[in-house]
Write an enzyme that holds these catalytic residues in place. Structure first.
Site, PDB file in Angstrom:
ATOM      1  N   ALA A 129       0.810  -1.224   0.000  1.00 18.62           N
ATOM      2  CA  ALA A 129       0.000   0.000   0.000  1.00 18.62           C
ATOM      3  C   ALA A 129       0.845   1.278   0.000  1.00 18.62           C
ATOM      4  O   ALA A 129       0.398   2.323  -0.468  1.00 18.62           O
ATOM      5  CB  ALA A 129      -0.933  -0.013   1.198  1.00 18.62           C
ATOM      6  N   THR A 133       0.418   5.479  -1.632  1.00 19.87           N
ATOM      7  CA  THR A 133       0.059   6.635  -0.787  1.00 19.87           C
ATOM      8  C   THR A 133       0.348   7.957  -1.503  1.00 19.87           C
ATOM      9  O   THR A 133      -0.367   8.939  -1.314  1.00 19.87           O
ATOM     10  CB  THR A 133       0.791   6.618   0.579  1.00 19.87           C
ATOM     11  OG1 THR A 133       2.186   6.480   0.332  1.00 19.87           O
ATOM     12  CG2 THR A 133       0.311   5.499   1.468  1.00 19.87           C
ATOM     13  N   ARG A 141      -1.565   0.384   7.775  1.00 15.44           N
ATOM     14  CA  ARG A 141      -1.021   0.336   9.129  1.00 15.44           C
ATOM     15  C   ARG A 141      -0.241   1.576   9.549  1.00 15.44           C
ATOM     16  O   ARG A 141       0.271   1.629  10.652  1.00 15.44           O
ATOM     17  CB  ARG A 141      -0.159  -0.932   9.300  1.00 15.44           C
ATOM     18  CG  ARG A 141      -1.000  -2.180   9.202  1.00 15.44           C
ATOM     19  CD  ARG A 141      -0.225  -3.478   9.249  1.00 15.44           C
ATOM     20  NE  ARG A 141      -1.150  -4.591   9.069  1.00 15.44           N
ATOM     21  CZ  ARG A 141      -1.638  -4.998   7.895  1.00 15.44           C
ATOM     22  NH1 ARG A 141      -1.266  -4.389   6.776  1.00 15.44           N
ATOM     23  NH2 ARG A 141      -2.498  -5.998   7.820  1.00 15.44           N
ATOM     24  N   VAL A 208      -4.812  -3.554  -4.636  1.00 16.00           N
ATOM     25  CA  VAL A 208      -5.970  -3.967  -5.438  1.00 16.00           C
ATOM     26  C   VAL A 208      -6.409  -2.829  -6.371  1.00 16.00           C
ATOM     27  O   VAL A 208      -7.441  -2.910  -7.017  1.00 16.00           O
ATOM     28  CB  VAL A 208      -7.139  -4.386  -4.505  1.00 16.00           C
ATOM     29  CG1 VAL A 208      -6.762  -5.623  -3.706  1.00 16.00           C
ATOM     30  CG2 VAL A 208      -7.549  -3.240  -3.563  1.00 16.00           C
ATOM     31  N   ASP A 209      -5.595  -1.750  -6.398  1.00 16.35           N
ATOM     32  CA  ASP A 209      -6.032  -0.526  -7.064  1.00 16.35           C
ATOM     33  C   ASP A 209      -5.790  -0.475  -8.574  1.00 16.35           C
ATOM     34  O   ASP A 209      -6.256   0.434  -9.260  1.00 16.35           O
ATOM     35  CB  ASP A 209      -5.380   0.696  -6.378  1.00 16.35           C
ATOM     36  CG  ASP A 209      -3.858   0.573  -6.272  1.00 16.35           C
ATOM     37  OD1 ASP A 209      -3.225   0.018  -7.188  1.00 16.35           O
ATOM     38  OD2 ASP A 209      -3.297   1.058  -5.260  1.00 16.35           O
ATOM     39  N   HIS A 224      -3.715  -9.920  -3.977  1.00 17.77           N
ATOM     40  CA  HIS A 224      -4.927  -9.727  -3.179  1.00 17.77           C
ATOM     41  C   HIS A 224      -6.127  -9.361  -4.050  1.00 17.77           C
ATOM     42  O   HIS A 224      -7.095  -8.769  -3.570  1.00 17.77           O
ATOM     43  CB  HIS A 224      -4.690  -8.666  -2.092  1.00 17.77           C
ATOM     44  CG  HIS A 224      -3.732  -9.139  -1.036  1.00 17.77           C
ATOM     45  ND1 HIS A 224      -3.149  -8.307  -0.092  1.00 17.77           N
ATOM     46  CD2 HIS A 224      -3.228 -10.374  -0.773  1.00 17.77           C
ATOM     47  CE1 HIS A 224      -2.344  -9.005   0.694  1.00 17.77           C
ATOM     48  NE2 HIS A 224      -2.364 -10.264   0.299  1.00 17.77           N
ATOM     49  N   CYS A 235     -22.535 -17.372  -6.805  1.00 19.34           N
ATOM     50  CA  CYS A 235     -22.386 -18.152  -8.043  1.00 19.34           C
ATOM     51  C   CYS A 235     -21.130 -17.782  -8.818  1.00 19.34           C
ATOM     52  O   CYS A 235     -20.769 -18.443  -9.786  1.00 19.34           O
ATOM     53  CB  CYS A 235     -23.620 -18.011  -8.934  1.00 19.34           C
ATOM     54  SG  CYS A 235     -23.774 -16.384  -9.710  1.00 19.34           S
ATOM     55  N   CYS A 250     -27.554 -10.524  -6.992  1.00 18.04           N
ATOM     56  CA  CYS A 250     -27.348 -11.286  -8.215  1.00 18.04           C
ATOM     57  C   CYS A 250     -28.660 -12.021  -8.556  1.00 18.04           C
ATOM     58  O   CYS A 250     -29.505 -12.224  -7.683  1.00 18.04           O
ATOM     59  CB  CYS A 250     -26.216 -12.278  -7.979  1.00 18.04           C
ATOM     60  SG  CYS A 250     -25.910 -13.389  -9.350  1.00 18.04           S
TER      61      CYS A 250
HETATM   62  P1  OAD Z   1       0.702  -1.522   5.262  1.00 18.03           P
HETATM   63  O1  OAD Z   1      -0.182  -0.340   5.546  1.00 18.03           O
HETATM   64  O2  OAD Z   1       0.728  -2.618   6.262  1.00 18.03           O
HETATM   65  O3  OAD Z   1       2.207  -1.058   5.040  1.00 18.03           O
HETATM   66  C1  OAD Z   1       2.521   0.012   4.188  1.00 18.03           C
HETATM   67  C2  OAD Z   1       3.986   0.348   4.390  1.00 18.03           C
HETATM   68  O4  OAD Z   1       4.349   1.332   3.427  1.00 18.03           O
HETATM   69  C3  OAD Z   1       4.299   0.941   5.754  1.00 18.03           C
HETATM   70  O5  OAD Z   1       5.486   0.337   6.255  1.00 18.03           O
HETATM   71  C4  OAD Z   1       4.524   2.432   5.478  1.00 18.03           C
HETATM   72  O6  OAD Z   1       5.504   2.993   6.328  1.00 18.03           O
HETATM   73  C5  OAD Z   1       5.044   2.388   4.062  1.00 18.03           C
HETATM   74  N1  OAD Z   1       4.774   3.598   3.272  1.00 18.03           N
HETATM   75  C6  OAD Z   1       3.706   4.429   3.318  1.00 18.03           C
HETATM   76  N2  OAD Z   1       3.803   5.379   2.388  1.00 18.03           N
HETATM   77  C7  OAD Z   1       4.970   5.158   1.737  1.00 18.03           C
HETATM   78  C8  OAD Z   1       5.638   5.802   0.656  1.00 18.03           C
HETATM   79  N3  OAD Z   1       5.141   6.881   0.069  1.00 18.03           N
HETATM   80  N4  OAD Z   1       6.804   5.282   0.246  1.00 18.03           N
HETATM   81  C9  OAD Z   1       7.339   4.193   0.844  1.00 18.03           C
HETATM   82  N5  OAD Z   1       6.768   3.565   1.862  1.00 18.03           N
HETATM   83  C10 OAD Z   1       5.584   4.014   2.298  1.00 18.03           C
HETATM   84  O7  OAD Z   1       0.276  -2.049   3.810  1.00 18.03           O
HETATM   85  P2  OAD Z   1       0.619  -3.484   3.147  1.00 18.03           P
HETATM   86  O8  OAD Z   1       1.911  -3.978   3.615  1.00 18.03           O
HETATM   87  O9  OAD Z   1       0.386  -3.335   1.701  1.00 18.03           O
HETATM   88  O10 OAD Z   1      -4.736  -6.847   2.615  1.00 18.03           O
HETATM   89  O11 OAD Z   1      -0.536  -4.362   3.757  1.00 18.03           O
HETATM   90  C11 OAD Z   1      -0.691  -5.661   3.320  1.00 18.03           C
HETATM   91  C12 OAD Z   1      -2.129  -6.051   3.301  1.00 18.03           C
HETATM   92  O12 OAD Z   1      -2.740  -5.728   4.554  1.00 18.03           O
HETATM   93  C13 OAD Z   1      -2.980  -5.289   2.301  1.00 18.03           C
HETATM   94  O13 OAD Z   1      -2.884  -5.808   0.986  1.00 18.03           O
HETATM   95  C14 OAD Z   1      -4.359  -5.478   2.842  1.00 18.03           C
HETATM   96  C15 OAD Z   1      -4.075  -5.230   4.303  1.00 18.03           C
HETATM   97  O14 OAD Z   1      -4.944  -5.872   5.184  1.00 18.03           O
HETATM   98  C16 OAD Z   1      -5.973  -7.152   2.246  1.00 18.03           C
HETATM   99  O15 OAD Z   1      -6.831  -6.335   2.126  1.00 18.03           O
HETATM  100  C17 OAD Z   1      -6.171  -8.607   1.978  1.00 18.03           C
END
Ligand code: OAD
Length: 347
Positions: A129, A133, A141, A208-209, A224, A235, A250
């Site tokens: 994610a 951003t 998180r 997912v974007d 994801h 279905c 549906c």
């Molecule tokens: P997280 O929100 O857990 O982690 C995002 C990381 O990116 C953090 O360590 C931030 O510090 C860092 N970050 C934020 N902005 C940034 C930037 N501009 N440049 C570099 N780093 C940056 O997101 P994910 O690890 O993607 O799952 O989370 C994994 C999964 O948890 C997601 O796919 C989602 C969520 O629950 C599902 O929905 C199934």
């Protein structure tokens, strides 16, 4: 005939002496000379001369990038950089010394990673994610992340879909509204560019974007799923977005949902399996903008047989497992890297 005085353009130290590239400007352009000074003998030899390109070929008998730079003149920095970025170093400290004498200090790590990419047979990227951003989509998180105020199980789980559909629906509707305002940034475009150059094999993403594809990346594994596709939970029929937005049911009576992986669901095999296969065969894995907290995507980077790099805004525990860590915003770091990549790959 106009000729300037000889200038030292590059000076390289070896155990026994100094290897130099001298140059002077003539009416026909630069004329170069290789000068070898032997410390022990106290001798100095002009051992080769020529006016080819940047003169660096005159040094090639000496495996000069395994030696140490003493001086690099601004006039020749770009040409030297190109050689530095394509060279396969066996000696880490010579690698660092060349990077440090040809790139600005803020870019040393980015330049190292460019070298790793250019000398890798196969590179796979894993994004999270934090990659989005800078396209104004919140992550999960961080301080402003989704999961700071909402418990994911209440909105993004199979449980929520079955028993709290209104909450489930309003969460994904809000995500879709955000996405309508978002477009890829230069970091997404940089990754697409490197794939076009044949320098990265695939992007595996937890996002997912769809922003990697929107930027032009071709081989993207959506671990994801995708929030841009919709189907009936019962279905499996694919349905248009409007049916979800309008909370229609549906024709089979099932609930309509976005094509994302919910808590409690498996990752789609058609994304996971090729991502894993490519990662296993890769020489380099680059992890960008993910907290690596979510299984099993967080297992991917470690299966590479090669090196690992991590680009993230906040460097957390676990970063120590990576061979190279770059603290910074994904968009900024990748844009810097792309400048150097273009500099050496665009003819
Ligand atoms: P997280 O929100 O857990 O982690 C995002 C990381 O990116 C953090 O360590 C931030 O510090 C860092 N970050 C934020 N902005 C940034 C930037 N501009 N440049 C570099 N780093 C940056 O997101 P994910 O690890 O993607 O799952 O989370 C994994 C999964 O948890 C997601 O796919 C989602 C969520 O629950 C599902 O929905 C199934």
């Amino acid at each position: 005939m106009m000729k300037t005085a000889w200038e030292t353009l590059l000076s390289i130290g070896s155990e026994g002496g100094v290897l130099e590239l001298k140059g002077r400007l003539t009416e026909d352009g630069w004329y170069f000379r290789r000068v070898v000074s032997d410390m022990e003998e106290g001798s100095r030899r002009f051992s080769a001369e020529g006016s080819d390109e940047d003169g660096l070929a005159l040094l090639d008998d000496y495996a000069w990038l395994s030696l140490y730079p003493l001086y690099v003149d601004n006039k020749i920095t770009t040409a030297v950089r190109k050689r530095v970025l394509f060279h396969r170093y066996r000696n880490e400290s010579a690698f660092s010394a060349w990077i440090e004498s040809t790139f600005p200090e803020d870019d040393w790590e980015a330049a190292k990673l460019v070298n790793w990419i250019l000398t890798s047979g196969s590179t796979v990227v894993l994004t999270g994610a934090g990659m989005s951003t800078e396209s104004s989509l919140p992550d999960f998180r961080s301080k402003e992340g989704w999961w700071k105020n909402i418990d994911p199980r209440t909105v993004a789980s199979t449980e929520a879909l079955s028993h709290h559909y209104d909450l489930f629906h309003s969460f994904y509707k809000a995500r879709l509204d955000n996405l309508d305002q978002a477009s890829p940034h230069n970091g997404h475009r940089a990754l697409a560019n490197w794939e076009k150059y044949g320098r990265i094999d695939a992007v595996a993403t937890q996002n997912v974007d769809g922003l990697h594809q929107a930027a032009g990346s071709q081989t993207v594994y959506e671990l994801h799923g995708s929030i841009r596709r919709f189907r009936c939970h019962q279905c499996g029929e694919e349905l248009p977005r409007s049916t979800f937005i309008e909370k229609e049911a549906c024709s089979c009576g099932g609930r309509i949902r976005p094509g994302v992986v919910l808590f409690g669901e498996m990752l789609p095999a058609e994304a996971w399996e090729p991502a894993m296969e490519k990662m296993e065969r890769s020489d380099l894995s680059i992890v960008i903008g993910t907290s690596l907290e979510v299984y099993p995507a967080n297992q991917l980077p470690a299966v590479t047989r090669g090196r690992t790099a991590y680009i993230n805004k906040d460097i957390q525990t676990g970063a120590g497992d990576f061979d190279l860590v770059i603290r910074g915003n994904a968009g900024e770091v990748l844009t810097t890297m792309n400048t150097y990549m273009d500099e050496v790959l665009m003819e």
